[in-house]
Design a protein around this motif. Structure first.
Motif, mmCIF file in Angstrom:
data_model
loop_
_atom_site.group_PDB
_atom_site.id
_atom_site.type_symbol
_atom_site.label_atom_id
_atom_site.label_comp_id
_atom_site.label_asym_id
_atom_site.label_seq_id
_atom_site.Cartn_x
_atom_site.Cartn_y
_atom_site.Cartn_z
ATOM 1 N N ILE A 85 -7.594 0.992 7.541
ATOM 2 C CA ILE A 85 -6.701 1.681 8.473
ATOM 3 C C ILE A 85 -7.261 3.065 8.769
ATOM 4 O O ILE A 85 -8.143 3.556 8.049
ATOM 5 C CB ILE A 85 -5.265 1.791 7.906
ATOM 6 C CG1 ILE A 85 -5.258 2.654 6.632
ATOM 7 C CG2 ILE A 85 -4.674 0.426 7.640
ATOM 8 C CD1 ILE A 85 -3.862 2.963 6.120
ATOM 9 N N LEU A 144 3.362 5.532 1.455
ATOM 10 C CA LEU A 144 2.690 5.280 2.727
ATOM 11 C C LEU A 144 2.400 6.594 3.444
ATOM 12 O O LEU A 144 1.349 6.747 4.078
ATOM 13 C CB LEU A 144 3.552 4.371 3.610
ATOM 14 C CG LEU A 144 2.829 3.911 4.885
ATOM 15 C CD1 LEU A 144 1.860 2.792 4.556
ATOM 16 C CD2 LEU A 144 3.799 3.464 5.962
ATOM 17 N N ASP A 160 -4.223 1.249 -1.918
ATOM 18 C CA ASP A 160 -5.403 2.071 -1.657
ATOM 19 C C ASP A 160 -6.590 1.594 -2.497
ATOM 20 O O ASP A 160 -6.497 1.466 -3.718
ATOM 21 C CB ASP A 160 -5.075 3.537 -1.989
ATOM 22 C CG ASP A 160 -6.165 4.486 -1.534
ATOM 23 O OD1 ASP A 160 -7.194 4.017 -1.024
ATOM 24 O OD2 ASP A 160 -5.974 5.708 -1.697
ATOM 25 N N ARG A 188 -6.387 7.023 9.121
ATOM 26 C CA ARG A 188 -5.406 8.030 8.756
ATOM 27 C C ARG A 188 -5.159 8.987 9.927
ATOM 28 O O ARG A 188 -5.871 8.963 10.932
ATOM 29 C CB ARG A 188 -5.872 8.807 7.512
ATOM 30 C CG ARG A 188 -6.187 7.915 6.333
ATOM 31 C CD ARG A 188 -6.664 8.697 5.128
ATOM 32 N NE ARG A 188 -5.532 9.313 4.433
ATOM 33 C CZ ARG A 188 -5.278 10.603 4.425
ATOM 34 N NH1 ARG A 188 -6.068 11.437 5.087
ATOM 35 N NH2 ARG A 188 -4.241 11.081 3.770
ATOM 36 N N LYS A 189 -4.185 9.857 9.769
ATOM 37 C CA LYS A 189 -3.829 10.792 10.828
ATOM 38 C C LYS A 189 -4.994 11.707 11.187
ATOM 39 O O LYS A 189 -5.190 12.067 12.359
ATOM 40 C CB LYS A 189 -2.625 11.628 10.399
ATOM 41 C CG LYS A 189 -2.144 12.622 11.463
ATOM 42 C CD LYS A 189 -0.960 13.423 10.967
ATOM 43 C CE LYS A 189 -0.526 14.450 12.010
ATOM 44 N NZ LYS A 189 0.634 15.258 11.538
ATOM 45 N N CYS A 214 -11.074 6.954 7.754
ATOM 46 C CA CYS A 214 -10.725 5.568 7.449
ATOM 47 C C CYS A 214 -10.489 5.407 5.954
ATOM 48 O O CYS A 214 -11.086 6.107 5.136
ATOM 49 C CB CYS A 214 -11.842 4.621 7.887
ATOM 50 S SG CYS A 214 -12.114 4.587 9.667
ATOM 51 N N LEU A 273 -1.320 2.667 12.975
ATOM 52 C CA LEU A 273 -2.190 2.676 11.797
ATOM 53 C C LEU A 273 -3.593 2.163 12.111
ATOM 54 O O LEU A 273 -4.489 2.289 11.291
ATOM 55 C CB LEU A 273 -1.578 1.831 10.677
ATOM 56 C CG LEU A 273 -0.207 2.300 10.177
ATOM 57 C CD1 LEU A 273 0.311 1.365 9.099
ATOM 58 C CD2 LEU A 273 -0.299 3.728 9.634
ATOM 59 N N CYS A 306 -5.123 -0.710 12.201
ATOM 60 C CA CYS A 306 -5.690 -1.595 11.177
ATOM 61 C C CYS A 306 -6.643 -2.597 11.823
ATOM 62 O O CYS A 306 -6.293 -3.253 12.804
ATOM 63 C CB CYS A 306 -4.562 -2.330 10.452
ATOM 64 S SG CYS A 306 -5.125 -3.579 9.295
ATOM 65 N N THR A 325 -1.428 7.510 4.488
ATOM 66 C CA THR A 325 -1.830 7.596 5.893
ATOM 67 C C THR A 325 -1.932 9.012 6.431
ATOM 68 O O THR A 325 -2.597 9.243 7.443
ATOM 69 C CB THR A 325 -0.833 6.829 6.778
ATOM 70 O OG1 THR A 325 0.446 7.471 6.703
ATOM 71 C CG2 THR A 325 -0.709 5.381 6.317
#
Length: 480
Positions: free
Chosen positions: A88, A37, A120, A90-91, A95, A56, A58, A41
């Motif tokens: 979701i 995870l 993924d 990501r940091k 997306c 996240l 989502c 992410t």
């Protein structure tokens, strides 16, 4: 190994998973994550543990939270989710598409946590994108928009990227370029596709009626308000609202629009109770908003709020190579709708169409072909069938005579023996190059190439054999 012994190694076992896994407590905070995870992410364990699972972002979870009945999230009502496609963030803000499976963990019937796994799908989505791109090259269309010129390919790619975001989009373009189609494509490609798409032209009403249409009103708010009425923003809740001609919104309404964009709340006319709305705003204009801002006719803060993802739809004169495709499609649509209509275009008529500047863009082209089909309901469209403005602009006030040595109605010498062809009113001087141009313009579609040339599909195949043309080489090497 005994089952109890296995349990003490459960964490190590979870670390071997390719899927991202995390556990969420009944309060919605993350209590455990695995390394997969973190990689998926971009967040570290430290950044995730103890944080709300909303970190996240989502898209499926937004709907679950909004539609939760007895609990804050619908998962805690339904107790299980299987193979839920979602996206979701990501940091780094990008997306990623994933498949989510989730279930509740119970202890003596009491919910103690929810465990969720994310698989993924990036590689599969990228392959689908490439297939869609190839399909566009063959079909020449993209959610109602037609063309495979470089300008349109750039537009299609930007629309796909904008659809993955939830930020406001503003579509710039001259009248008749297809801004409405671009807005609808963003909605169809986005995660709100199954929710409402509400379209509204801001130039259609005066200031008082405009506010009522956008935000609704309560009974007695003004003369004639005999009942409560839902506004366009409420109707679009959960989906997208498309505000066309945003540059024509009066200053007082601009203030209220800015407040809605910032607070995600509206107030009906005549009421002071805020109503929360979850709406993505897409706007469009054919005006120069920066100049309106400089003149004080449009609020600067509202401009910056809606101008997050600017998209420019190119005018038709900047993608003239798409005109043959558009003409073929419009003629086909006219024949389908009316049961009659012209069969293709003569080369000279096509030359006039591609040379015209088209101030009215695609809308003007469609009207010109409607006009032509009134004058010519069978056979190809010639210069004499086009509107006078197009004829005169191209220096062709009347019919174009056939080239020397090729009298009207003469058979085409490019045909293979034994394959008769219907007479053509204006044969090209270089039939091989005309055929190559038609194939390039239609992306290798023989049926549409035939429509452009005003001949049958069989004639196109005969000419290809006659001139030794290979379809793949023609399409991939325009200089052949």
């Amino acid at each position: 190994m005994h089952q109890d012994s296995v349990k003490q190694y459960l964490e190590e076992i979870i670390e071997t998973m390719n899927e991202g896994l995390f556990i969420v407590g009944p309060d919605g905070r993350i209590s455990m994550v695995n390394s997969s995870l973190e990689r998926l992410t971009g967040f570290s364990r430290r950044e995730l543990l103890g944080k709300p699972c909303t970190v996240l972002n989502c898209d499926a979870c937004r709907i679950s939270r909004r539609e939760g009945r007895d609990h804050w999230c619908r998962l805690f009502d339904e107790r299980k989710q299987s193979r839920k496609n979602c996206r979701i963030v990501r940091k780094d803000g990008s997306c990623v598409d994933v498949v989510k499976n989730a279930t509740l963990l119970l202890d003596n019937g009491e919910v103690i946590a929810a465990v969720e796994t994310l698989t993924d799908l990036s590689e599969l989505v990228e392959k689908d994108r490439k297939i869609e791109e190839l399909s566009r090259l063959l079909d020449t269309g993209f959610h109602g928009m037609i063309g495979h010129s470089p300008a349109m390919q750039r537009l299609y790619a930007l629309l796909e990227k904008a659809a993955r975001s939830d930020a406001p989009v503003i579509i710039f373009g001259e009248s008749g370029t297809g801004k409405e189609l671009a807005a609808h494509a963003i909605h169809t490609l986005g995660w709100r596709a199954e929710r409402p798409f509400i379209q509204f032209n801001c130039a259609a009403l005066n200031e008082s009626l405009l506010e009522s249409e956008l935000f609704g009103h309560v009974k007695g708010a003004f003369t004639g308000a005999i009942r409560h009425r839902e506004g366009r923003f409420e109707a679009a809740d959960g989906g997208d609202i498309f505000l066309d001609e945003i540059g024509d919104v009066p200053p007082a309404t601009q203030v209220k629009l800015l407040r809605v964009l910032e607070s995600k709340r509206i107030e009906r006319v005549g009421d002071n109770r805020p109503i929360e709305v979850d709406v993505r705003v897409i706007t469009a204009t054919n005006r120069n908003l920066e100049r309106l801002v400089a003149e004080g006719a449009f609020r600067k803060d509202l401009f910056y709020r809606i101008n997050v993802i600017p998209i420019h739809v190119p005018p038709l004169r900047e993608r003239a190579q798409d005109i043959p495709l558009l003409a073929a499609r419009f003629l086909e649509d006219i024949r389908t709708r009316t049961g009659r209509g012209a069969q293709g275009l003569t080369p000279e008529a096509l030359r006039l169409l591609t040379a015209h500047p088209w101030p009215g863009n695609v809308r003007e082209l469609k009207s010109a072909l409607e006009y032509a089909c009134v004058l010519q309901d069978a056979g190809p469209v010639g210069p004499e069938h086009l509107p006078p403005a197009i004829q005169n602009a191209g220096g062709a006030p009347g019919a174009c005579p056939p080239p020397a040595g090729a009298p009207h109605g003469a058979p085409d010498p490019a045909n293979a023996p034994g394959a008769p062809e219907a007479p053509h009113p204006a044969l090209p001087a270089n039939p091989r190059q005309a055929l190559i141009d038609a194939l390039l313009a239609t992306g290798g579609n023989k049926t549409r190439a035939a429509a452009l040339l005003g001949v049958s599909r069989g004639t196109v195949q005969n000419r290809m054999r006659r001139f030794g043309l290979d379809l793949k080489r023609v399409v991939s090497a325009p200089g052949s």
